[in-house]
Every structure is written in C-alpha cells, then in structure tokens.
Write a protein that holds these residues in place. Structure first.
Motif, PDB file in Angstrom:
ATOM      1  N   THR A   1       0.797  -1.228   0.000  1.00  0.00           N
ATOM      2  CA  THR A   1       0.000   0.000   0.000  1.00  0.00           C
ATOM      3  C   THR A   1       0.830   1.279   0.000  1.00  0.00           C
ATOM      4  O   THR A   1       0.334   2.338  -0.400  1.00  0.00           O
ATOM      5  CB  THR A   1      -0.930   0.024   1.225  1.00  0.00           C
ATOM      6  N   LEU A   2       2.082   1.222   0.459  1.00  0.00           N
ATOM      7  CA  LEU A   2       2.918   2.417   0.519  1.00  0.00           C
ATOM      8  C   LEU A   2       4.171   2.303  -0.346  1.00  0.00           C
ATOM      9  O   LEU A   2       4.517   3.245  -1.070  1.00  0.00           O
ATOM     10  CB  LEU A   2       3.326   2.704   1.974  1.00  0.00           C
ATOM     11  N   ALA A   3       4.851   1.174  -0.268  1.00  0.00           N
ATOM     12  CA  ALA A   3       6.083   1.021  -1.053  1.00  0.00           C
ATOM     13  C   ALA A   3       5.787   0.850  -2.542  1.00  0.00           C
ATOM     14  O   ALA A   3       6.481   1.428  -3.393  1.00  0.00           O
ATOM     15  CB  ALA A   3       6.885  -0.175  -0.535  1.00  0.00           C
ATOM     16  N   ALA A   4       4.763   0.072  -2.865  1.00  0.00           N
ATOM     17  CA  ALA A   4       4.440  -0.167  -4.280  1.00  0.00           C
ATOM     18  C   ALA A   4       4.086   1.123  -5.025  1.00  0.00           C
ATOM     19  O   ALA A   4       4.552   1.322  -6.151  1.00  0.00           O
ATOM     20  CB  ALA A   4       3.309  -1.192  -4.389  1.00  0.00           C
ATOM     21  N   PRO A   5       3.254   2.019  -4.461  1.00  0.00           N
ATOM     22  CA  PRO A   5       2.985   3.280  -5.165  1.00  0.00           C
ATOM     23  C   PRO A   5       4.243   4.103  -5.409  1.00  0.00           C
ATOM     24  O   PRO A   5       4.350   4.780  -6.440  1.00  0.00           O
ATOM     25  CB  PRO A   5       2.029   4.008  -4.219  1.00  0.00           C
ATOM     26  N   LEU A   6       5.202   4.048  -4.482  1.00  0.00           N
ATOM     27  CA  LEU A   6       6.451   4.778  -4.670  1.00  0.00           C
ATOM     28  C   LEU A   6       7.211   4.235  -5.879  1.00  0.00           C
ATOM     29  O   LEU A   6       7.730   5.006  -6.707  1.00  0.00           O
ATOM     30  CB  LEU A   6       7.306   4.664  -3.405  1.00  0.00           C
ATOM     31  N   ILE A   7       7.264   2.912  -6.006  1.00  0.00           N
ATOM     32  CA  ILE A   7       7.944   2.296  -7.143  1.00  0.00           C
ATOM     33  C   ILE A   7       7.226   2.649  -8.444  1.00  0.00           C
ATOM     34  O   ILE A   7       7.856   2.970  -9.463  1.00  0.00           O
ATOM     35  CB  ILE A   7       8.010   0.770  -6.971  1.00  0.00           C
ATOM     36  N   THR A   8       5.895   2.616  -8.422  1.00  0.00           N
ATOM     37  CA  THR A   8       5.120   2.949  -9.625  1.00  0.00           C
ATOM     38  C   THR A   8       5.378   4.391 -10.070  1.00  0.00           C
ATOM     39  O   THR A   8       5.584   4.665 -11.258  1.00  0.00           O
ATOM     40  CB  THR A   8       3.622   2.743  -9.365  1.00  0.00           C
ATOM     41  N   ALA A   9       5.368   5.320  -9.117  1.00  0.00           N
ATOM     42  CA  ALA A   9       5.627   6.723  -9.455  1.00  0.00           C
ATOM     43  C   ALA A   9       7.037   6.899 -10.011  1.00  0.00           C
ATOM     44  O   ALA A   9       7.249   7.648 -10.977  1.00  0.00           O
ATOM     45  CB  ALA A   9       5.439   7.596  -8.210  1.00  0.00           C
ATOM     46  N   ALA A  10       7.992   6.197  -9.415  1.00  0.00           N
ATOM     47  CA  ALA A  10       9.373   6.294  -9.895  1.00  0.00           C
ATOM     48  C   ALA A  10       9.495   5.758 -11.316  1.00  0.00           C
ATOM     49  O   ALA A  10      10.217   6.330 -12.149  1.00  0.00           O
ATOM     50  CB  ALA A  10      10.307   5.520  -8.958  1.00  0.00           C
ATOM     51  N   LEU A  11       8.784   4.683 -11.632  1.00  0.00           N
ATOM     52  CA  LEU A  11       8.832   4.127 -12.983  1.00  0.00           C
ATOM     53  C   LEU A  11       8.216   5.095 -13.999  1.00  0.00           C
ATOM     54  O   LEU A  11       8.750   5.259 -15.099  1.00  0.00           O
ATOM     55  CB  LEU A  11       8.097   2.782 -13.012  1.00  0.00           C
ATOM     56  N   PHE A  12       7.100   5.702 -13.637  1.00  0.00           N
ATOM     57  CA  PHE A  12       6.489   6.695 -14.534  1.00  0.00           C
ATOM     58  C   PHE A  12       7.477   7.820 -14.843  1.00  0.00           C
ATOM     59  O   PHE A  12       7.674   8.205 -16.003  1.00  0.00           O
ATOM     60  CB  PHE A  12       5.234   7.278 -13.893  1.00  0.00           C
ATOM     61  N   LEU A  13       8.087   8.359 -13.805  1.00  0.00           N
ATOM     62  CA  LEU A  13       9.026   9.461 -13.994  1.00  0.00           C
ATOM     63  C   LEU A  13      10.239   9.026 -14.803  1.00  0.00           C
ATOM     64  O   LEU A  13      10.721   9.770 -15.666  1.00  0.00           O
ATOM     65  CB  LEU A  13       9.464  10.007 -12.636  1.00  0.00           C
ATOM     66  N   ALA A  14      10.726   7.824 -14.538  1.00  0.00           N
ATOM     67  CA  ALA A  14      11.895   7.329 -15.256  1.00  0.00           C
ATOM     68  C   ALA A  14      11.591   7.151 -16.741  1.00  0.00           C
ATOM     69  O   ALA A  14      12.377   7.566 -17.604  1.00  0.00           O
ATOM     70  CB  ALA A  14      12.364   6.010 -14.642  1.00  0.00           C
ATOM     71  N   VAL A  15      10.453   6.548 -17.045  1.00  0.00           N
ATOM     72  CA  VAL A  15      10.092   6.293 -18.444  1.00  0.00           C
ATOM     73  C   VAL A  15       9.924   7.606 -19.203  1.00  0.00           C
ATOM     74  O   VAL A  15      10.462   7.791 -20.303  1.00  0.00           O
ATOM     75  CB  VAL A  15       8.814   5.443 -18.527  1.00  0.00           C
ATOM     76  N   PHE A  16       9.181   8.551 -18.621  1.00  0.00           N
ATOM     77  CA  PHE A  16       8.931   9.814 -19.321  1.00  0.00           C
ATOM     78  C   PHE A  16      10.191  10.662 -19.422  1.00  0.00           C
ATOM     79  O   PHE A  16      10.405  11.337 -20.440  1.00  0.00           O
ATOM     80  CB  PHE A  16       7.821  10.594 -18.625  1.00  0.00           C
ATOM     81  N   SER A  17      11.022  10.635 -18.400  1.00  0.00           N
ATOM     82  CA  SER A  17      12.243  11.426 -18.462  1.00  0.00           C
ATOM     83  C   SER A  17      13.214  10.859 -19.486  1.00  0.00           C
ATOM     84  O   SER A  17      13.891  11.614 -20.201  1.00  0.00           O
ATOM     85  CB  SER A  17      12.908  11.496 -17.085  1.00  0.00           C
ATOM     86  N   LEU A  18      13.283   9.530 -19.599  1.00  0.00           N
ATOM     87  CA  LEU A  18      14.166   8.921 -20.584  1.00  0.00           C
ATOM     88  C   LEU A  18      13.631   9.077 -22.006  1.00  0.00           C
ATOM     89  O   LEU A  18      14.396   9.286 -22.951  1.00  0.00           O
ATOM     90  CB  LEU A  18      14.357   7.429 -20.262  1.00  0.00           C
ATOM     91  N   ALA A  19      12.287   8.982 -22.143  1.00  0.00           N
ATOM     92  CA  ALA A  19      11.698   9.032 -23.483  1.00  0.00           C
ATOM     93  C   ALA A  19      11.548  10.452 -24.007  1.00  0.00           C
ATOM     94  O   ALA A  19      11.784  10.715 -25.190  1.00  0.00           O
ATOM     95  CB  ALA A  19      10.337   8.337 -23.475  1.00  0.00           C
ATOM     96  N   LEU A  20      11.165  11.387 -23.125  1.00  0.00           N
ATOM     97  CA  LEU A  20      10.856  12.737 -23.581  1.00  0.00           C
ATOM     98  C   LEU A  20      11.718  13.818 -22.956  1.00  0.00           C
ATOM     99  O   LEU A  20      11.819  14.918 -23.498  1.00  0.00           O
ATOM    100  CB  LEU A  20       9.384  13.059 -23.296  1.00  0.00           C
ATOM    101  N   GLY A  21      12.289  13.500 -21.793  1.00  0.00           N
ATOM    102  CA  GLY A  21      13.023  14.522 -21.060  1.00  0.00           C
ATOM    103  C   GLY A  21      14.107  15.228 -21.847  1.00  0.00           C
ATOM    104  O   GLY A  21      14.187  16.465 -21.856  1.00  0.00           O
ATOM    105  N   PRO A  22      14.978  14.487 -22.557  1.00  0.00           N
ATOM    106  CA  PRO A  22      16.080  15.157 -23.266  1.00  0.00           C
ATOM    107  C   PRO A  22      15.623  16.058 -24.410  1.00  0.00           C
ATOM    108  O   PRO A  22      16.326  16.989 -24.783  1.00  0.00           O
ATOM    109  CB  PRO A  22      16.909  13.973 -23.787  1.00  0.00           C
ATOM    110  N   THR A  23      14.463  15.751 -25.008  1.00  0.00           N
ATOM    111  CA  THR A  23      14.023  16.501 -26.195  1.00  0.00           C
ATOM    112  C   THR A  23      12.902  17.485 -25.888  1.00  0.00           C
ATOM    113  O   THR A  23      12.687  18.419 -26.654  1.00  0.00           O
ATOM    114  CB  THR A  23      13.539  15.526 -27.283  1.00  0.00           C
ATOM    115  N   ARG A  24      12.176  17.277 -24.815  1.00  0.00           N
ATOM    116  CA  ARG A  24      11.052  18.147 -24.487  1.00  0.00           C
ATOM    117  C   ARG A  24      11.544  19.420 -23.822  1.00  0.00           C
ATOM    118  O   ARG A  24      12.348  19.386 -22.885  1.00  0.00           O
ATOM    119  CB  ARG A  24      10.081  17.399 -23.554  1.00  0.00           C
TER     120      ARG A  24
END
Length: 276
Positions: free
Chosen positions: A47-70
């Motif tokens: 209930t607490l650790a899993a949401p943290l991992i999910t949020a980190a994955l979202f940020l990691a994916v978007f930062s790697l995919a769009l961060g350098p060019t956006r």
C-alpha cells in the motif's frame, strides 16, 4: 422511587436522536478509523512502497523518453512539471483503492454486518472509511514527495495549497471508493469501475500535459473533470504554476467531494446494496 420522569426523559432523548453515549459515538468512530488505518499499514509494502515504485517508474520512463528533447513546460523542466501530476495521480488511486477494497472484501467475505451492526450513524460510517482513505493518501504523498524533492529538486512553492488539494483529493476519491464498494457485487465489477472510470479520470486530467497543448474540445472535457483541478492544484502547490485558478479548483473539488460524501451518507442510511 418513581422512575417515570427518568424514563420519560430517556424517551424524549431517543426521539430527538440523542444516544446514550452522546450524539457522536467517539469510541466507535475511533475504532473504525483505527481499523481502516491498521488495515493498510499491515501490508505497507503493497500500500505504501508499491505506489512509490510505480511513481518512480512513470518518472523514469517519461524522463528517458521525452526529457532530453522536451522543452520547458510552464517555465520549468518537463520532469519537474510532470512530478506533481504523478504524485497526485498516485495519491488518488490509492485513496480510492483503500475504501473500495475495504468494503468490497467485507461484502465478499460476508462480514460487512460487523461494521453495520454497531451503534454507528451513517455519517460516522462514512467518516470512518474516509479517514482510512485520507490517511493512506497522505502517507503515499509524503513517500512520493520526499524522493522527488531530493532527486529532482521539486519543492513546495505553496505548501498550504499542496496540502489542501492532497486532502481533498484523498477525501473525494475515498468517497468514490465507498460508492464503488457499495455498488460492486464482486471483484470483476470493481475492476471494471477502476479500469473504465477511475483510470481514465486519472490519466485524462492533465497529468502528463498542460491544458494549453490539447485541442479546444479536449480542453472543455478537462475542465469538466474534477481530477483535473486536483492535479492542477497540487502542481500550483509544488511548482507555483497552474492552468487554472487554485481558488476555482478549490470550489469545484469541494463541491464534488461534498456531493460524493452526501451520496455515501444516503446509501449507508438506506442500506442500499448493503442490507439486502
């Protein structure tokens, strides 16, 4: 000794809605709140650790995919713009999951009667469940916000606004979770509600983009979505920028929360899909 005056006073008190332990059953309300909080703390990794991992994955994916060019959005780097939306999306999804799963599991296991039989009024039942949802939402918000502040440099430009919208978001989605738990008869129904209502509301709410970057029709749809104002309000609280006025968001979300809570109270009062 003549006991008739005492009996008459007790009868009048009952007719006025005064219970023997007072107008508010503080012991019962506290017990329900404590049960709801202990229920999710017992499985904190889920209930607490899993949401943290999910949020980190979202940020990691978007930062790697769009961060350098956006480029910058609202005057801040894209990842910092994205962080408040990810945080709020995680908060509201967990607040909804807490209350909906609590009622759903009780109904499936057949022990919902243990909650309905004690001398708790409908509003006390609603508050008890909402406290659990709000507590989980707040803890998830803290768990996600701390790494964002340390790793991404996302602070709190307006901490008061951030706290208000986290509380309102947790209460609003907690109330929707209560309604979903009452309506659903089995876990398949709950999964359908989550997949076709809650998830679209979360994703189509400006979490990953500014309202100015979408077509006019989509802008109109966004402004009718209460979750948009939650995302926007937390973004204002964290980076100091938003697509709409935080005061407008406060009014919209407050009214939506009040309406959802009132319906919860009505369904508990009538026993809709709970006592049949």
């Amino acid at each position: 000794m003549d006991t008739r005056p005492t009996e008459m006073a007790a009868s009048i008190a009952r007719s006025m809605g005064v219970r023997r332990f007072g107008r508010v059953n503080w012991i019962g309300l506290w017990s329900l709140c404590e049960r709801e909080v202990r229920r999710f703390l017992a499985v904190w990794t889920q209930t607490l650790a899993a949401p943290l991992i999910t949020a980190a994955l979202f940020l990691a994916v978007f930062s790697l995919a769009l961060g350098p060019t956006r480029g910058e959005v609202m005057g801040v780097p894209f990842v910092q713009f994205l962080a408040p939306g990810i945080l709020m999306m995680t908060v509201i999804q967990n607040a909804f999951a807490n209350t909906s799963s609590s009622i759903m599991v009780s109904k499936v296991q057949g022990n919902i009667i243990d909650t309905l039989m004690p001398p708790l009024s409908p509003i006390e039942l609603v508050l008890g469940y909402l406290v659990g949802g709000v507590a989980r939402g707040l803890l998830v918000a803290v768990a996600v916000a701390l790494p964002m502040a340390l790793l991404l440099g996302v602070g709190l430009a307006n901490p008061g606004w951030a706290l208000v919208f986290v509380l309102l978001g947790s209460a609003f989605l907690g109330a929707l979770g209560v309604l979903a738990g009452i309506v659903a008869h089995k876990f398949d129904h709950m999964a359908a509600i989550t997949n076709f209502i809650i998830t679209p509301l979360s994703f189509l709410s400006g979490t990953f983009y500014s309202v100015e970057s979408v077509p006019p029709l989509m802008q109109t749809i966004l402004h009718w979505n209460p979750v948009f104002y939650l995302i926007d309000g937390v973004r204002y609280g964290m980076i100091g920028q938003s697509d709409s006025s935080p005061w407008l968001g406060l009014v919209v979300v407050s009214l939506a929360t009040l309406a959802a809570t009132a319906l919860c109270w009505h369904w508990f009062r009538t026993g809709y899909r709970l006592k049949s």
